[in-house]
Design a protein around this motif. Structure first.
Motif, PDB file in Angstrom:
ATOM      1  N   ASN A  57       2.562  20.198  -0.587  1.00  0.00           N
ATOM      2  CA  ASN A  57       2.886  18.748  -0.388  1.00  0.00           C
ATOM      3  C   ASN A  57       1.783  18.164   0.916  1.00  0.00           C
ATOM      4  N   ARG A  85      -1.741  17.860  -1.170  1.00  0.00           N
ATOM      5  CA  ARG A  85      -1.517  16.912  -1.976  1.00  0.00           C
ATOM      6  C   ARG A  85      -1.640  15.377  -1.269  1.00  0.00           C
ATOM      7  N   LYS A  86      -0.989  15.309  -0.452  1.00  0.00           N
ATOM      8  CA  LYS A  86      -0.985  13.904   0.375  1.00  0.00           C
ATOM      9  C   LYS A  86      -2.406  13.702   0.805  1.00  0.00           C
ATOM     10  N   GLU A 115      -4.980  12.774  -1.959  1.00  0.00           N
ATOM     11  CA  GLU A 115      -4.612  11.734  -2.737  1.00  0.00           C
ATOM     12  C   GLU A 115      -4.830  10.272  -1.729  1.00  0.00           C
ATOM     13  N   ASP A 116      -4.847  10.574  -0.348  1.00  0.00           N
ATOM     14  CA  ASP A 116      -5.277   9.564   0.517  1.00  0.00           C
ATOM     15  C   ASP A 116      -6.997   9.425   0.490  1.00  0.00           C
ATOM     16  N   LYS A 125       3.784  14.763   8.050  1.00  0.00           N
ATOM     17  CA  LYS A 125       2.608  14.774   7.295  1.00  0.00           C
ATOM     18  C   LYS A 125       2.466  14.616   5.863  1.00  0.00           C
ATOM     19  N   THR A 126       3.470  14.756   5.015  1.00  0.00           N
ATOM     20  CA  THR A 126       3.447  14.378   3.658  1.00  0.00           C
ATOM     21  C   THR A 126       3.765  12.813   3.245  1.00  0.00           C
ATOM     22  N   LYS A 127       3.917  12.190   4.556  1.00  0.00           N
ATOM     23  CA  LYS A 127       4.154  10.828   4.251  1.00  0.00           C
ATOM     24  C   LYS A 127       3.047   9.819   4.926  1.00  0.00           C
ATOM     25  N   ARG A 128       3.256   8.420   4.509  1.00  0.00           N
ATOM     26  CA  ARG A 128       2.150   7.526   4.874  1.00  0.00           C
ATOM     27  C   ARG A 128       2.846   6.182   5.727  1.00  0.00           C
ATOM     28  N   ASP A 142       6.267   4.231   4.945  1.00  0.00           N
ATOM     29  CA  ASP A 142       7.155   4.877   3.988  1.00  0.00           C
ATOM     30  C   ASP A 142       8.474   4.900   4.789  1.00  0.00           C
TER      31      ASP A 142
END
Length: 472
Positions: free
Chosen positions: A262, A265-266, A269-270, A346-349, A352
């Motif tokens: 997770n 992946r984040k 994607e960033d 760390k999986t969030k922006r 969010d």
């Protein structure tokens, strides 16, 4: 006649005695021996039945499908860097330049989509001048470096192939469970893909001592050359990127660690969408367990993490999170230590919304919190307030390191060096400062003696001039 009768009597008596002795001694011994060779009884669960037998048979471990679906999507990564050899006395005497040579490093990588995007570790390709990828069928491609994130040790590469490439789908690392079987798939030493099996031993592991990491720990054998390879579950889904081993010899001894999928992946994607990693922060400081204050407050006995302070202007502050609140869950993910919290965030922006379940007094509350940008976070350091640089500012000024001086009440640094708000601290004692976390590490190491331990300081002034000062 008497002699004949006596002889018959003696013969009969001897036969009786012999038969009796045989039955008593020999025949009994033989019976004991036979009993000793009987089959031992089977010990089964009391509720064992045909249904249980079928269940045990149907749950037999079989990793062949998962292995077949992943080995062709794991690649060999070769990093070639041009390094300068140190100058010899002879070179200095004759005024010759030092020679350069190629230095090769290797690791593994994971194809994550058919278009040829590949995840690996940042340390696998760090300092590279060229990167080549070897597929499991031995085809070789030159790779383009799309972006990296040193904090999570993740890098994104791209190769261009003539056809769609095999790939591994992402799994949900948050739902991976301790005790769950996993496969570590790597392509070390260009020997084609290699598979080992183990279980998830622990989650949210930190190897740095600063609680800034959140690894999945497994006992699947991982050796040098497997860095950047895949950790997959029994369904063949990517749950981690193999990154490190715990070893005194350099070889595997039972502990290996992977970046949760997770987080990986984040990060990628960033990189693909924004060009760099977008860091969201909750805006709280956590009281460390085993500290004097934590022991006095009984924090070591609670389930959750104790908030010691809330950052001004943060999403947590605006949502009403308070000092003394105990975080129990984030979006239904249980939080028992700080690495659980940091790993999930760390999986969030930024922007969010995370549902924070807290214990306040004897009452459980769930409070939605909008995450802030990381540049709101500040730390106190030798009477200066330092803050993270905004990502946009870093990009516009071509900076990869540095923290901003927000406030300076250190008279010595102000009068002697002119350091004032707007200056950027880039290095302390040759240690590159990328964020306030690096400052915190330095402070944790030296405590109140931090200023006395500084022998070199590098910074950028408000005119964008780089300066270096050595303290005697």
């Amino acid at each position: 006649m008497k002699k004949l009768l006596t002889l018959v009597f003696v013969s009969v008596l001897g036969g009786i005695i012999t038969l009796s002795a045989y039955k008593l001694l020999i025949d009994n011994d033989q019976t004991i021996t036979l009993e000793a060779t009987q089959e031992q009884p089977q010990f089964l669960n009391a509720n064992y039945d045909a249904k249980t037998a079928n269940l045990l048979e149907n749950t037999a471990l079989d990793f062949t499908v998962a292995a077949e679906n992943t080995i062709h999507a794991v690649v060999h990564v070769k990093n070639t860097a041009i390094v300068s050899a140190p100058q010899s006395l002879e070179d200095l005497f004759f005024g010759r330049q030092s020679s350069s040579r190629a230095q090769v490093g290797t690791g593994s990588g994971v194809i994550i989509n058919k278009d040829g995007y590949i995840i690996t570790n940042n340390h696998v390709i760090a300092g590279s001048n060229s990167i080549s990828i070897t597929l499991n069928d031995n085809r070789v491609y030159e790779a383009e470096l799309i972006g990296t994130d040193e904090k999570t040790d993740i890098a994104l590469l791209k190769i261009d192939a003539d056809e769609d490439l095999p790939s591994i789908p992402f799994g949900d690392s948050d739902t991976a469970k301790i005790g769950e079987w996993v496969l570590a798939v790597g392509n070390p030493f260009n020997l084609t893909s290699t598979v080992t099996a183990g279980i998830i031993s622990a989650k949210s592991r930190d190897l740095s001592g600063t609680e800034s990491q959140s690894f999945i720990q497994t006992d699947a054998a991982v050796n040098p050359g497997n860095s950047g390879g895949a950790l997959v579950n029994s369904r063949g889904e990517l749950v981690g990127i193999n990154t490190a081993i715990s070893s005194r010899t350099g070889s595997y001894i039972g502990y290996s660690f992977a970046v949760p999928s997770n987080i990986a992946r984040k990060v990628i994607e960033d990189i693909m969408e924004f060009g760099d990693v977008q860091e969201g922060v909750l805006g709280v400081s956590i009281l460390n367990r085993n500290s004097k204050e934590a022991i006095e407050k009984g924090i070591n006995e609670i389930e959750g993490v104790y908030i010691s302070s809330v950052e001004d202007n943060s999403g947590a502050k605006k949502a009403g999170i308070k000092n003394g609140d105990i975080i129990k869950k984030l979006d239904n993910v249980e939080i028992s230590k700080f690495t659980d919290l940091s790993g999930y965030i760390k999986t969030k922006r930024p922007n969010d919304v995370v549902n924070v379940e807290i214990l306040r007094g004897n009452e459980i509350k769930t409070i939605p919190v909008k995450l802030s940008k990381s540049d709101i976070i500040s730390v106190e350091f030798i009477n200066m307030e330092l803050r993270n640089l905004p990502s946009k500012f870093k990009k516009e000024n071509n900076l990869t390191e540095g923290v901003l001086v927000q406030k300076n009440e250190n008279a010595y640094l102000y009068r002697r060096l002119g350091i004032r708000p707007g200056y950027i601290i880039t290095k302390v004692n040759d240690i590159e400062i990328n964020s306030v976390q690096d400052i915190s590490k330095f402070t944790q190491k030296y405590g109140t003696d931090a200023q006395d331990k500084i022998f070199k300081l590098e910074f950028i002034d408000t005119n964008k001039r780089r300066k270096e000062v050595i303290f005697e």
